[in-house]
Design an enzyme around this catalytic site. Structure first.
Site, PDB file in Angstrom:
ATOM      1  CB  CYS A 198     -18.141   5.316   2.720  1.00 52.15           C
ATOM      2  SG  CYS A 198     -17.981   4.162   1.264  1.00 52.15           S
ATOM      3  CG  ASN A 208     -15.993  -4.034   1.122  1.00 52.42           C
ATOM      4  OD1 ASN A 208     -14.824  -4.352   1.844  1.00 52.42           O
ATOM      5  ND2 ASN A 208     -16.423  -2.883   1.078  1.00 52.42           N
ATOM      6  CD1 TRP A 228     -52.932   0.036  -0.190  1.00 58.12           C
ATOM      7  CD2 TRP A 228     -51.899  -1.280  -1.914  1.00 58.12           C
ATOM      8  NE1 TRP A 228     -54.072  -0.905  -0.912  1.00 58.12           N
ATOM      9  CE2 TRP A 228     -53.011  -1.665  -1.682  1.00 58.12           C
ATOM     10  CE3 TRP A 228     -50.900  -1.936  -2.757  1.00 58.12           C
ATOM     11  CZ2 TRP A 228     -53.703  -2.870  -2.500  1.00 58.12           C
ATOM     12  CZ3 TRP A 228     -51.240  -2.774  -3.619  1.00 58.12           C
ATOM     13  CH2 TRP A 228     -52.636  -3.198  -3.595  1.00 58.12           C
ATOM     14  CE1 TYR A 273     -50.221  -0.654   7.618  1.00 62.59           C
ATOM     15  CE2 TYR A 273     -51.222  -2.500   7.913  1.00 62.59           C
ATOM     16  CZ  TYR A 273     -51.042  -1.051   8.007  1.00 62.59           C
ATOM     17  OH  TYR A 273     -52.217  -0.438   8.537  1.00 62.59           O
ATOM     18  CD  GLU A 291      -2.312   1.770   0.241  1.00 61.10           C
ATOM     19  OE1 GLU A 291      -3.140   1.238  -0.327  1.00 61.10           O
ATOM     20  OE2 GLU A 291      -2.165   2.979  -0.179  1.00 61.10           O
TER      21      GLU A 291
END
Ligand SMILES: Cc1cc2nc3c(=O)[nH]c(=O)nc-3n(C[C@H](O)[C@H](O)[C@H](O)COP(=O)(O)OP(=O)(O)OC[C@H]3O[C@@H](n4cnc5c(N)ncnc54)[C@H](O)[C@@H]3O)c2cc1C
Length: 454
Positions: free
Chosen positions: A45, A310, A438, A430, A35
């Site tokens: 992120c 990932n 809905w 729900y 690295e």
């Protein structure tokens, strides 16, 4: 007998996922990670939230340190090592370490996980008060500058998700923020109906958005003690500011691979098969440096995201260690949350579907995140479908609550290649405090069915 060696170039999402998976599959393998930076295995992120003070210290973003990998997983992580040449014929990689001799690493299997780099080809972007927020070192430098010089006016070049997330962080630091966006909307590929709402929210938050504003140059003193900088855009526009953030997109880092003879695809990123293997034997690639098959479009695209990096790293690591894993492709799912709005997409926008040759149509509606008597928040949804095959092509959602994770149902439907009639039949949960009877997605599917039957 000497142990087989897996060498990995790049130590963030794809590289370290690959290393960890390879270790799980093969306990005897020697695993070395190169690295070039000082940090590995951190949450890129989370960088905007560090700039915005929600994450206090950079170390909090680091998932595992090189010492952890060495001690717990027997993975040899070499930070500060930049790979400068891959020699496939000799199975070698040449690497440079700051202030010391070149080191040559021999490998049996190689994984290229070099990521992407911020696009910074704007004249004057090398000035001392011009930053990117694409890696931990860059975010640390930006934060140090903010703490030391207390800039008051920021210009952000690019109104994509990184630009907007950092805009929110700047506002949290008390700065006046202008975003210059070269396209006609913030979050370039957002449907116009959603884009309007986002732009209103930016205005309410005090962020000035200037659209169709391609930046030509950054001029001025370029740094402290006098920070005054001028950002020139469009044909004659100019803005004074103390700090510039470049958020103009990501380009795949492919030089090393290309020079070694690794084939690039149509998008300019590295071409891999579903095992993440490149065209050269024993060499795999994963993450922001590769292109990925888009399951709705049926061709490779370049969509650099952590969730994909990932998964791909894991597949590359497993295969390089002797396993047999596959990465199936993406449907273009992404989400962000800025200034209290969750904005999510999956699949194609209407414009993308038309450009790809679908006979597409769409429905737009607003519904609620919970039963109305539980003070549900509005969710604005656009659904795109193909009139020929009746297949779902894409969904975008925006709202203060529940829009972000609701997109995952649509993403699952796209993975399954569902027709609109099947989406309308989905058994979704729900209960009044959680969702309306809905769901917006079901109502949209029924509306789309009606439109197709007309
Ligand atoms: C601000 C920001 C916010 C983001 N938010 C999200 C989000 O919310 N959701 C999401 O899914 N994605 C998000 N992403 C994207 C995500 O972070 C990337 O897709 C992911 O980090 C890619 O991982 P990678 O390992 O492929 O590449 P990188 O993270 O770019 O890592 C590659 C590494 O390779 C090293 N390297 C390169 N060349 C060499 C060399 N020659 N020798 C040695 N080392 C080398 C680099 O130094 C780098 O550390 C965000 C990105 C940014 C910048």
């Amino acid at each position: 007998m000497s142990r087989e060696c897996l060498l990995i170039i790049g130590g963030v999402a794809a590289g370290m996922s690959a290393a960890s998976r390879a270790r799980k599959i093969n306990a005897r393998l020697e695993i070395v990670v190169l690295e070039k930076g000082e940090y590995v295995s951190y949450g890129t992120c989370g960088l905007p939230y560090y700039v915005g003070n929600q994450v206090r210290r950079p170390e909090e973003l680091v998932v595992y340190t090189p010492e952890f990998f060495r001690r717990e997983r027997n993975i040899d992580v070499r930070t500060g090592h930049e790979a400068v040449e891959i020699v496939p014929g000799q199975k070698r990689v040449r690497a440079l370490r700051k202030g010391s001799q070149e080191t040559v690493f021999q490998y049996d299997k190689l994984i290229v996980a070099t990521g992407g780099a911020p696009a910074t080809e704007i004249y004057g972007s090398d000035a001392a008060n011009v930053f990117t927020c694409n890696d931990l070192a860059g975010a640390v430098a930006l934060k140090e500058f903010m703490e030391k010089h207390r800039p008051r006016r920021a210009v952000i070049v690019g109104g994509g998700y990184i630009g907007l997330e950092v805009a929110e962080a700047f506002v949290a630091n008390g700065m006046a923020v202008t975003v210059l966006e070269r396209s006609g909307s913030a979050l370039e590929n957002l449907e116009p109906e959603l884009s309007q709402k986002l732009e209103m929210r930016l205005e309410d938050a005090g962020v000035r958005l200037i659209k169709d504003a391609a930046v030509r140059a950054i001029a001025g003193s370029g740094g402290p003690p006098r920070m005054a900088t001028v950002v020139e855009y469009g044909t004659s526009g100019s803005l004074d500011c103390d700090l510039v953030l470049l958020a103009t997109g990501i380009v795949p880092r492919t030089e090393l691979a290309r020079e070694a003879g690794i084939r690039l695809g149509q998008t300019g990123a590295i071409a891999v098969d579903e095992r993440m293997a490149t065209n050269l034997p024993g060499i795999y690639a994963a993450g922001d440096c590769v292109e990925t098959p888009h399951l709705v479009l049926g061709r490779p695209v370049y969509v650099p995201l952590g969730t994909t990096a990932n998964k791909q790293g894991r597949v590359a690591g497993e295969n390089a260690a002797g396993g047999n894993a596959r990465f199936g492709g993406i449907v273009g799912t992404a989400v962000t949350k800025v200034f209290g709005l969750e904005i999510a997409r999956t699949g194609l926008t209407a414009a993308e579907a038309r450009a790809a040759g679908f006979l597409c149509d769409s429905v737009v509606l607003e519904h609620t995140s919970r039963a109305r008597y539980f003070e549900g928040k509005r969710i604005l949804l656009k659904m795109v479908f193909d009139r020929n095959s009746e297949r779902l092509l894409g969904v975008q959602m925006l709202g203060e609550e529940g829009a972000g994770k609701r997109i995952d149902v649509a993403a699952t439907a796209l993975h399954a290649g569902m027709k609109i009639g099947q989406v309308a039949q989905l058994d979704l949960s729900y209960a009044p405090p959680v969702a309306p009877v809905w769901e917006a997605l079901l109502i949209a599917a029924n509306e789309a069915l009606k439109k197709m039957r007309r």
